[in-house]
Design a protein around this motif. Sequence first.
Motif, PDB file in Angstrom:
ATOM      1  N   LEU A 245     -82.167 -19.946 -34.676  1.00 51.85           N
ATOM      2  CA  LEU A 245     -80.868 -19.358 -34.971  1.00 51.85           C
ATOM      3  C   LEU A 245     -80.438 -19.727 -36.387  1.00 51.85           C
ATOM      4  O   LEU A 245     -80.630 -20.864 -36.829  1.00 51.85           O
ATOM      5  N   HIS A 246     -79.832 -18.746 -37.071  1.00 47.71           N
ATOM      6  CA  HIS A 246     -79.437 -18.971 -38.461  1.00 47.71           C
ATOM      7  C   HIS A 246     -78.071 -18.372 -38.746  1.00 47.71           C
ATOM      8  O   HIS A 246     -77.790 -17.227 -38.371  1.00 47.71           O
ATOM      9  N   ARG A 247     -77.219 -19.165 -39.395  1.00 45.76           N
ATOM     10  CA  ARG A 247     -75.951 -18.687 -39.944  1.00 45.76           C
ATOM     11  C   ARG A 247     -75.713 -19.395 -41.272  1.00 45.76           C
ATOM     12  O   ARG A 247     -76.095 -20.550 -41.439  1.00 45.76           O
ATOM     13  N   ALA A 248     -75.063 -18.706 -42.208  1.00 45.27           N
ATOM     14  CA  ALA A 248     -74.695 -19.359 -43.460  1.00 45.27           C
ATOM     15  C   ALA A 248     -73.739 -20.506 -43.159  1.00 45.27           C
ATOM     16  O   ALA A 248     -72.910 -20.405 -42.240  1.00 45.27           O
ATOM     17  N   GLY A 249     -73.840 -21.583 -43.922  1.00 43.52           N
ATOM     18  CA  GLY A 249     -73.079 -22.800 -43.633  1.00 43.52           C
ATOM     19  C   GLY A 249     -71.597 -22.578 -43.472  1.00 43.52           C
ATOM     20  O   GLY A 249     -70.965 -23.141 -42.582  1.00 43.52           O
ATOM     21  N   ALA A 250     -71.013 -21.738 -44.315  1.00 37.51           N
ATOM     22  CA  ALA A 250     -69.565 -21.538 -44.280  1.00 37.51           C
ATOM     23  C   ALA A 250     -69.110 -20.763 -43.062  1.00 37.51           C
ATOM     24  O   ALA A 250     -67.926 -20.739 -42.741  1.00 37.51           O
ATOM     25  N   GLN A 251     -70.057 -20.131 -42.361  1.00 33.88           N
ATOM     26  CA  GLN A 251     -69.694 -19.281 -41.230  1.00 33.88           C
ATOM     27  C   GLN A 251     -69.727 -20.025 -39.900  1.00 33.88           C
ATOM     28  O   GLN A 251     -69.348 -19.475 -38.879  1.00 33.88           O
ATOM     29  N   ARG A 252     -70.182 -21.244 -39.871  1.00 35.94           N
ATOM     30  CA  ARG A 252     -70.362 -21.945 -38.611  1.00 35.94           C
ATOM     31  C   ARG A 252     -69.032 -22.205 -37.917  1.00 35.94           C
ATOM     32  O   ARG A 252     -68.039 -22.535 -38.544  1.00 35.94           O
ATOM     33  N   GLY A 253     -69.050 -22.047 -36.589  1.00 40.12           N
ATOM     34  CA  GLY A 253     -67.870 -22.345 -35.793  1.00 40.12           C
ATOM     35  C   GLY A 253     -66.855 -21.225 -35.704  1.00 40.12           C
ATOM     36  O   GLY A 253     -65.833 -21.376 -35.039  1.00 40.12           O
ATOM     37  N   ILE A 254     -67.110 -20.098 -36.389  1.00 35.65           N
ATOM     38  CA  ILE A 254     -66.201 -18.957 -36.319  1.00 35.65           C
ATOM     39  C   ILE A 254     -66.987 -17.733 -35.888  1.00 35.65           C
ATOM     40  O   ILE A 254     -68.215 -17.730 -35.878  1.00 35.65           O
ATOM     41  N   SER A 255     -66.267 -16.661 -35.544  1.00 40.01           N
ATOM     42  CA  SER A 255     -66.944 -15.427 -35.153  1.00 40.01           C
ATOM     43  C   SER A 255     -67.755 -14.878 -36.326  1.00 40.01           C
ATOM     44  O   SER A 255     -67.334 -14.987 -37.487  1.00 40.01           O
ATOM     45  N   GLY A 256     -68.887 -14.294 -36.022  1.00 39.48           N
ATOM     46  CA  GLY A 256     -69.726 -13.727 -37.071  1.00 39.48           C
ATOM     47  C   GLY A 256     -71.112 -13.429 -36.549  1.00 39.48           C
ATOM     48  O   GLY A 256     -71.431 -13.661 -35.376  1.00 39.48           O
ATOM     49  N   TRP A 257     -71.938 -12.899 -37.450  1.00 43.39           N
ATOM     50  CA  TRP A 257     -73.301 -12.539 -37.078  1.00 43.39           C
ATOM     51  C   TRP A 257     -74.201 -13.770 -37.051  1.00 43.39           C
ATOM     52  O   TRP A 257     -74.144 -14.609 -37.941  1.00 43.39           O
ATOM     53  N   VAL A 258     -75.038 -13.840 -36.046  1.00 41.85           N
ATOM     54  CA  VAL A 258     -76.052 -14.884 -35.934  1.00 41.85           C
ATOM     55  C   VAL A 258     -77.421 -14.205 -35.971  1.00 41.85           C
ATOM     56  O   VAL A 258     -77.679 -13.283 -35.200  1.00 41.85           O
ATOM     57  N   THR A 259     -78.256 -14.655 -36.881  1.00 39.35           N
ATOM     58  CA  THR A 259     -79.622 -14.131 -36.947  1.00 39.35           C
ATOM     59  C   THR A 259     -80.491 -14.901 -35.966  1.00 39.35           C
ATOM     60  O   THR A 259     -80.542 -16.134 -36.003  1.00 39.35           O
ATOM     61  N   VAL A 260     -81.141 -14.180 -35.062  1.00 39.77           N
ATOM     62  CA  VAL A 260     -82.079 -14.789 -34.120  1.00 39.77           C
ATOM     63  C   VAL A 260     -83.482 -14.451 -34.608  1.00 39.77           C
ATOM     64  O   VAL A 260     -83.900 -13.290 -34.587  1.00 39.77           O
TER      65      VAL A 260
END
Length: 290
Positions: A245-260
């Motif tokens: 699983l990958h998300r940009a650091g600033a996006q963690r913990g909030i709604s947004g796209w997650v790359t699987v």
Amino acid sequence: TGPRLIRATFDEEPAPEPGQMVHWESLRGFIGAWRNRSLYIVAARTSVGKSALLVNIAAATTKLGIPTLFLSLEMPDKQVRMRIEAIESGIGMQTLIDWHEGRCGLTTDKREDHNAAIDTIGGMPLSIQGGSMSLSRLEAVVRAWRLTKAYKTPAMVVVAYLGLVQNPLKGRTREQEVSGISGALKRLAMECDCPVICAAQLNREVDHRMPAKGKDGERDPTKPRLADLRESGAIEQDADVVLLLHRAGAQRGISGWVTVIVGKNRQGPCGEVSLWFNAPVMRFQNGETP
């Protein structure tokens, strides 16, 4: 006669391997199903959503009437159940916590949604075991569950997460201990004839990689890869499928796209899909925003 029989055998369509349906259509296009006798590793850095994804998998599977054992070494069982309440009711996790602890009320509509969710959850064949656990204890819990009335095939076992399983072996390194854990999980999948899905941690180095300024089409170095699996290469070897699983650091913990990222797939192709993570209700959705 011999050659004709051989040719007919190879011309037949192979029977699909039994397994549980993958809830997200985009991911189903890569891995097909949660296949019996297979070990699935869901790996990510902290706060990217690996535990949330496992809870979503367990909720979706049990809604199909498939018995699921959720071994939560990271969260108490009450917290796992509350996450499922949020997923099923569409009520924010924090709102549910405040309501359960008497700090707020629920509107009539939300109370109806919550009651409907509780009815749904009550019909789910879900068994949750929380708390710290050694490898031998984990194996004993899974085997004891198989002997209960709650168990029937098909079934599923979910473990959150591998790094918290205790496997003290005198004179062994942590890498050797983790190797023993991943091998045991694969053996449990074979023994129980069901998929075992386990969360794992990625190395911290993933957080410190700088985005490349190279040509278009080059792989983003900030995205995790199999080599980033923490503490043991045996995890990659034992797993039938590895999801990163990958998300940009600033996006963690909030709604947004997650790359699987399907980093390993013994029965099919590798690739990437995007799932929308609705953070307030802890729900992963298939390629759509609310």
